[in-house]
Structures are given as structure tokens and as C-alpha cells.
Design an enzyme around this catalytic site. Structure first.
Site, PDB file in Angstrom:
ATOM      1  N   GLU A  85      37.011  46.389  42.962  1.00 28.91           N
ATOM      2  CA  GLU A  85      38.255  45.867  42.482  1.00 28.91           C
ATOM      3  C   GLU A  85      38.129  44.099  42.543  1.00 28.91           C
ATOM      4  OE1 GLU A  85      42.903  46.027  43.077  1.00 28.91           O
ATOM      5  OE2 GLU A  85      41.891  47.788  42.972  1.00 28.91           O
ATOM      6  N   ASP A  86      37.562  43.859  43.995  1.00 30.76           N
ATOM      7  CA  ASP A  86      38.098  42.562  44.320  1.00 30.76           C
ATOM      8  C   ASP A  86      36.738  41.628  44.500  1.00 30.76           C
ATOM      9  OD1 ASP A  86      40.731  42.951  44.138  1.00 30.76           O
ATOM     10  OD2 ASP A  86      40.802  43.563  46.243  1.00 30.76           O
TER      11      ASP A  86
END
Length: 197
Positions: A83-84
Site C-alpha cells: 500500500e505505501d
């Protein structure tokens, strides 16, 4: 309410994991090294290094919930890499196998379909609703992640506190219903932050 903030570095966490078999400890250590590599110098909204959040979630599983599964422990350390960071689910699978990759995939929020705050909130709500269908292990990873996020909710801006409290009550607490340790922890947390209703 118990907080889990004592493992800020791997050197602080590692001695607490000596009860794991050596091979399992090696898996967790590899996950920490990979998370450190992928997250690099990223900081959390509170300004702390990203790795601290990941180690807090690990501490929740180990010291709180008593989890010893190396796949679950690796997944909680890696839960935000897709996600990051630039890491992909395939990268996670190549290094840690399909079980860890699937758990990380379940807890990875997909990008919003459109632009703006409303699209982001809609995507997040859909993601959180979808977690109700996740395997038990993925729910446990999410529960540990959220404990790390909400245990210091008072450090966030007031409008964020109220929104995040409501979101946690609506979407995350139902995931804890089948997990006695998490259910108890979140009950205490909910009472401590009840003023946000």
C-alpha cells in the site's frame, strides 16, 4: 488500556522473540529487514519512523494476543509495504511465499477509483467492509495494525480522532468479535475514547 510502544527498533524487539524456534525467528527478522528496505525513511503521520508502527503491530501480536505463527508475524511486519511503498504483492510472495503475500494483499487498501476526498473515503469504506470476508489470519493482522494506530489516538487532530474512532467502531470492532484477546482490548479502548462519540 494496555499500550504496545516498547519495541521501537528490531534490537529492542528481538530479545522478546527468543521463545520462537530459530527458523521462525529468522522469518520475522527477514520481514523486518525487508520492511526497513521497502519503507526506507518514511515517517508516520505522528512523525515517527514507519518501522516503529510495524514493530508496534508485531508487539501487539506477540505480547498481547500470543501469536507465534511466523507467517502471521511476517505479514504484520509487511502489512503496509504494498500500500505505501513501491513493493508489489509479487515481491512479497517471491521473498515470503504465497501465505504471507495473501495476508498482506487482504489488508492492502486499493487505490481510490476517482479523485478527491470523497472517492478516497468510499474506497476505504469498501476496503474495510471487504475485510469482513477475509480469512481469520488476515483479520488478526488488521486488528493488530489498528491497535497500533488507535492506542495513541489522542495525539491526532480532534476531527481525525472522531472520524477514526467512528470508523474503528463500525468496521474494525466486528472483526474482533471472534478473537477474545482483541475483543477485550478494543472494549477497553472504546471506553477510554468514548468521549469522541
Amino acid at each position: 488500556m494496555e499500550t504496545f510502544t516498547s519495541w521501537r527498533t528490531w534490537d529492542e524487539a528481538r530479545p522478546e522473540l527468543t521463545g520462537l524456534p530459530a527458523a521462525d525467528l529468522a522469518v520475522v527478522e527477514r520481514a523486518v529487514i525487508a520492511a526497513r528496505r521497502w519503507h526506507g525513511d518514511q515517517l508516520r503521520p505522528t512523525g515517527v519512523p514507519y518501522l516503529e508502527h510495524l514493530l508496534e503491530a508485531l508487539e501487539v501480536l506477540v505480547r498481547g494476543a500470543g501469536v507465534t505463527s511466523p507467517d502471521l508475524l511476517a505479514a504484520v511486519v509487511l502489512h503496509d509495504v504494498v500500500e505505501d511503498t513501491a513493493a508489489t504483492a509479487r515481491d512479497v510472495e517471491d521473498e515470503f511465499g504465497p501465505v504471507v503475500a495473501e495476508l498482506v494483499d487482504w489488508v492492502t487498501k486499493p487505490p481510490a477509483a476517482g479523485e478527491g476526498r470523497q472517492a478516497k473515503r468510499a474506497a476505504k469504506s469498501a476496503y474495510l467492509r471487504r475485510l469482513g470476508e477475509a480469512p481469520r489470519e488476515a483479520k488478526v493482522v488488521k486488528l493488530a495494525d489498528r491497535v497500533s494506530n488507535v492506542q495513541r489516538l489522542h495525539q491526532m487532530p480532534p476531527d481525525f480522532q472522531r472520524r477514526y474512532y467512528a470508523e474503528t467502531i463500525t468496521y474494525v470492532l466486528p472483526l474482533a468479535a471472534a478473537e477474545p484477546w482483541f475483543e477485550n482490548w478494543y472494549r477497553e479502548w472504546r471506553a477510554e475514547y468514548a468521549h469522541l462519540l
